[in-house]
Enzyme design. Structure first.
Site, PDB file in Angstrom:
ATOM      1  N   ASP A  66       0.845  -1.196   0.000  1.00  0.00           N
ATOM      2  CA  ASP A  66       0.000   0.000   0.000  1.00  0.00           C
ATOM      3  C   ASP A  66       0.883   1.249   0.000  1.00  0.00           C
ATOM      4  O   ASP A  66       1.340   1.701   1.052  1.00  0.00           O
ATOM      5  CB  ASP A  66      -0.903  -0.025   1.231  1.00  0.00           C
ATOM      6  CG  ASP A  66      -1.978   1.048   1.182  1.00  0.00           C
ATOM      7  OD1 ASP A  66      -1.816   2.020   0.422  1.00  0.00           O
ATOM      8  OD2 ASP A  66      -2.968   0.928   1.913  1.00  0.00           O
ATOM      9  N   GLU A 130       8.733  -3.213  -8.790  1.00  0.00           N
ATOM     10  CA  GLU A 130       9.515  -2.555  -7.739  1.00  0.00           C
ATOM     11  C   GLU A 130      10.688  -1.730  -8.254  1.00  0.00           C
ATOM     12  O   GLU A 130      10.965  -0.633  -7.738  1.00  0.00           O
ATOM     13  CB  GLU A 130      10.030  -3.610  -6.735  1.00  0.00           C
ATOM     14  CG  GLU A 130       8.972  -4.164  -5.811  1.00  0.00           C
ATOM     15  CD  GLU A 130       8.256  -5.380  -6.367  1.00  0.00           C
ATOM     16  OE1 GLU A 130       7.642  -6.120  -5.581  1.00  0.00           O
ATOM     17  OE2 GLU A 130       8.310  -5.591  -7.606  1.00  0.00           O
TER      18      GLU A 130
END
Length: 250
Positions: A66, A130
């Site tokens: 999140d 990422e």
């Protein structure tokens, strides 16, 4: 039990969980980890369900960590509870099944890879984003490598591109593809729900020793803590949340 991030139903030895944060991409936050961990604890009990089925929403299974929560706080979240949740999915005395529709990203891939069986609809996609933010999927990789091998996990990490359900099936990240995914689930449950829970637990404990997830844990957690403590990385995440711009964009 009442939950904020998921719903749960138990019937005939099957625990069905549905993630309920669709508006947030079913992103992983502290409440999500705590609540899914409580479900896993219940399934791990000797008298608990023998099968755990995880559902996301139609458009997204799980978008990963999140970023909204990360951007709103200076506190670096401890990655250990999430790693340990995935580890218990991978090693617990029950059969964990991920039923995937739509998008799976970043930590969502870790959640899927930790499950024993992954069933997907043809429109599902899987990505590790990422590196776009100066991070790498340290905690995801031990679970992903166990499924697809080093080079394919390496490619997913470097490319940051999504692969299709068909590609995930070919690579071993998914175990079946069907539209709707419930068709494949029903066929699998015909036998899975009848397996002896103690035998499943013994088998998965044996497999845990082969997979090396515990050995990989210290390095994975250390890398995660280092990355999320970097002020530049955190600034990039905050900017993305506020402006939807990647770190390299003007």
């Amino acid at each position: 039990m009442s939950f904020e991030t998921l719903s749960m139903e138990n019937a005939d030895g099957i625990c069905t969980v549905r993630f309920t944060r669709a508006q947030a991409g079913n992103a992983i936050n502290a409440a999500f980890i705590a609540e899914l961990s409580a479900v896993v604890d219940a399934c791990a009990a000797a008298d608990g369900p023998s099968v755990l089925v995880l559902h996301g929403s139609a458009e997204v299974f799980c978008a990963g960590g999140d970023f909204q929560a990360t951007a709103a706080s200076d506190v670096v979240e401890d990655p250990a509870p999430l790693y340990e949740l995935w580890q218990r999915l991978a090693t617990g005395p029950f059969i964990a099944i991920a039923c995937v529709r739509g998008r799976v990203n970043a930590g969502g891939v870790g959640l899927v890879a930790a499950c024993d069986i992954v069933l997907a609809e043809s429109t599902a996609s899987f990505a590790l984003s990422e590196l776009l933010f100066g991070l790498f999927p340290a905690c995801v990789l031990p679970f992903l490598v166990r499924r697809v091998g080093v080079q394919k996990a390496h490619y997913l990490t470097l490319s940051t591109q999504a692969i299709s359900a068909a590609q995930a099936l070919e690579w071993g990240l998914a175990d079946g593809v069907a539209d709707p995914v419930e068709d494949a689930l029903r066929k699998h449950l015909l036998r899975l729900r009848r397996l002896n829970k103690a035998a499943v637990g013994g088998y998965k404990a044996h497999m845990a020793g082969l997979a090396g997830l515990e050995a990989a844990k210290p390095a994975a957690l250390a890398a995660n803590r280092t990355m999320f403590s970097d002020p530049a990385i955190r600034a990039g995440i905050r900017r993305y949340v506020a402006e939807r711009k990647f770190p390299w964009e003007d």
